[in-house]
Scaffold this motif. Structure first.
Motif, PDB file in Angstrom:
ATOM      1  N   GLY A 118       0.915  -1.004  -0.121  1.00 56.96           N
ATOM      2  CA  GLY A 118       0.332  -0.118  -0.209  1.00 56.96           C
ATOM      3  C   GLY A 118       0.840   1.208   0.083  1.00 56.96           C
ATOM      4  N   THR A 177      -4.173   2.621  -1.118  1.00 57.21           N
ATOM      5  CA  THR A 177      -3.783   3.706  -1.228  1.00 57.21           C
ATOM      6  C   THR A 177      -4.325   4.709   0.107  1.00 57.21           C
ATOM      7  N   SER A 197      -1.997   3.743   4.227  1.00 55.44           N
ATOM      8  CA  SER A 197      -2.975   2.822   3.720  1.00 55.44           C
ATOM      9  C   SER A 197      -4.317   2.479   4.564  1.00 55.44           C
TER      10      SER A 197
END
Length: 526
Positions: A254, A440, A258
């Motif tokens: 990530g 993200t 995230s």
């Protein structure tokens, strides 16, 4: 390794999982006729079949059982007796036959070329066939071999073939034939809820257990979502029970901050795995898109979008660790109605029907993503949610039991593990997220990052003329246009490999993201 004649050539590059000993392919069988086998996959019940039929194996390769079943005269039942994932070509030189087969869900890929004059070519990836030159065609048609089918050919003296039949050998709703060689006892439920939940736990644990078959180190992808977390938790439990000496490595990917990284960290701490976090930035993600499309051999929007993270974490695993056999949670969303759009299903019956549709199409989407992103880096993916017995049982349950409940998708699966200590309760009941949100930063999603980049690559005029340039499956968004351009660079004229874009049902959508659904509530939204 190569075996050939003036008319037939078999070539194979092996990634050994079950044994590190040098047993190369093609494998030769001589029980009844001289036959040769090239296959990719794992056969989990090869020892049970050996015991049941009394086969005498010449090698330590699990796929050798395919030769024995064929030589026993079980052409029609060879594939349906196999519990595993596979794609194979078998050449019977004495009877001049060629047999192709692929596993039920298409977990292992296979493509073929068959020209009008009987020239046959088969490869595990389309890229091995697209530049093939043949006397009757400069660019023969490359097609994916359909999952759950076998095809038998007559081999003529000149090396050309004539197809005898293409047969669907099994339905995934039926109890698999190989279950008769499995000692696992399922309680007759009559759909009593407590018994159903017990059977789900038992079957899922057994699905993970049989996939421990490997002589290479085992790892597990861990996003912190329900599916990968359940796989990791059961996997670590069984590794301890089997006294496997190395710790389980789990892998999360990530961007900074995230939600997936945070949730995966919590799961890893709970189960006690050796946890690895892979951090990537937007530039690395954008740069990987071209390589991802080349590896995937598709231009499907959601598949490409979701594959970047898996591709980058696989790259890390290969370079930084010694894990080679990688477990993952693919197949659960399709089987257990985990996609958020299932809240929009008009009825349980229609939801069940769409679940089966998704399973049939897995080979074009999630299973393709799982296999190609890992195989691109020499790893092998294992997907216990697509175990034949587990899926057959789950699909046999009443449609009303399988739909979202109380606003929560996969309710039955979550409820089945409610009274165990496998996972923290907030992970077990963690809401489904759009992939781009979980992967993200809370500041900007992967979805947004892609749109901003692509806005500078595809203008409005290009999109307006998309149907002229790409008459088959014309892209309706700039992101779709961007991916299609890259695909055509590597695989021009092969757009038909993807029959349609993955899209949610029961709504009008031009983008597959869960963000387009009114029901969607991301943890990232204020």
């Amino acid at each position: 390794m190569l075996m050939g004649s003036p008319t037939v050539v078999l070539v194979f590059h092996r990634l050994a999982m079950l044994t590190i000993y040098m047993v190369m392919q093609p494998i030769r069988g001589e029980e009844v006729s001289v036959s040769w086998l090239c296959y990719k996959g794992e056969i989990y019940n090869y020892k049970q079949l050996q015991k049941h039929f009394g086969f005498e194996y010449q090698t330590l390769v699990d796929g050798e059982v395919i030769l024995h079943l064929y030589n026993k005269g079980e052409i029609e039942q060879t594939a349906s007796m196999l519990d595993g994932v596979f794609a194979f070509i078998l050449l019977d030189t004495l009877n001049r036959k060629v047999l192709l087969a692929r596993d039920m869900y298409g977990v292992r890929p296979m493509f073929k070329v068959l020209t009008d004059d009987g020239f046959l070519a088969v490869c595990s990836e389309a890229k091995g066939l697209v530049n093939l030159k043949h006397s009757t065609s400069l660019s023969p048609k490359v097609e994916p071999f359909p999952p759950g089918h076998y095809e038998l050919f007559d081999l003529k003296p000149n090396g050309k073939v004539a197809s005898m039949e293409l047969v669907k050998y099994h339905s995934f709703k039926d109890e698999p034939m190989h279950a008769s060689y499995d000692s696992l006892e399922i309680l007759p439920s009559g759909f009593d809820l407590e018994t159903v939940k017990s059977n789900i736990r038992l079957l899922f644990e057994n699905a993970v257990r049989k996939r421990l078959m490997a002589h290479r180190r085992i790892g597990c992808l861990l996003s912190g979502g329900l599916d990968s977390s359940l796989v990791a938790a059961v996997l670590l439990k069984l590794i301890k029970e089997n006294s496997i000496l190395y710790p389980l490595q789990t892998f999360a990917i990530g961007m900074e901050d995230s939600p997936d990284l945070k949730a995966a960290r919590k799961v890893a701490s709970h189960i006690g795995s050796e946890h690895h976090e892979v951090i990537f930035n937007s530039e690395e993600g954008i740069q990987a898109v071209d390589e991802v499309i080349f590896s995937l051999e598709t231009y499907d929007i959601t598949t490409v979008r979701a594959s970047v993270g898996m591709y980058l974490v696989s790259k890390y695993i290969r370079k930084k660790t010694d894990s080679v056999v990688i477990f993952s949670g693919e197949g659960s969303d399709e089987l257990t109605q985990g996609y958020i759009y299932f809240h929009k299903a008009p009825s349980p019956a229609e939801a069940a029907e769409d679940s089966e549709r998704l399973l049939k199409e897995l080979y074009m989407f999630d299973v393709l993503r799982a296999d190609r992103t890992t195989a691109a880096h020499g790893l092998e993916m294992r997907v216990p949610f697509l175990d034949h017995r587990f899926t057959a049982y789950y699909l046999s349950l009443p449609a009303e039991l399988r739909v979202p409940k109380n606003g929560i998708e996969k309710h039955l699966l979550r409820e089945s593990f409610q009274d165990t200590d496998l996972l923290p309760k907030d992970i077990l009941w963690r809401p489904k997220e759009a992939f781009s949100d979980g992967l993200t930063s809370i500041k900007k999603s992967w979805f947004t990052i892609l749109q901003e980049h692509i806005e500078n690559q595809v203008d409005d005029i290009m999109l307006e003329k998309a149907a002229e340039k790409f008459p088959f499956n014309p892209p309706k968004t700039k992101e779709g246009y961007f991916y299609r351009q890259i695909f055509e660079k590597y695989y021009p004229g092969h757009a038909t490999w993807l029959t349609h874009y993955w899209m949610p049902r029961w709504i009008k959508a031009t983008d597959p993201s869960a963000r387009t659904l009114k029901h969607y509530k991301s943890d990232n939204k204020e």
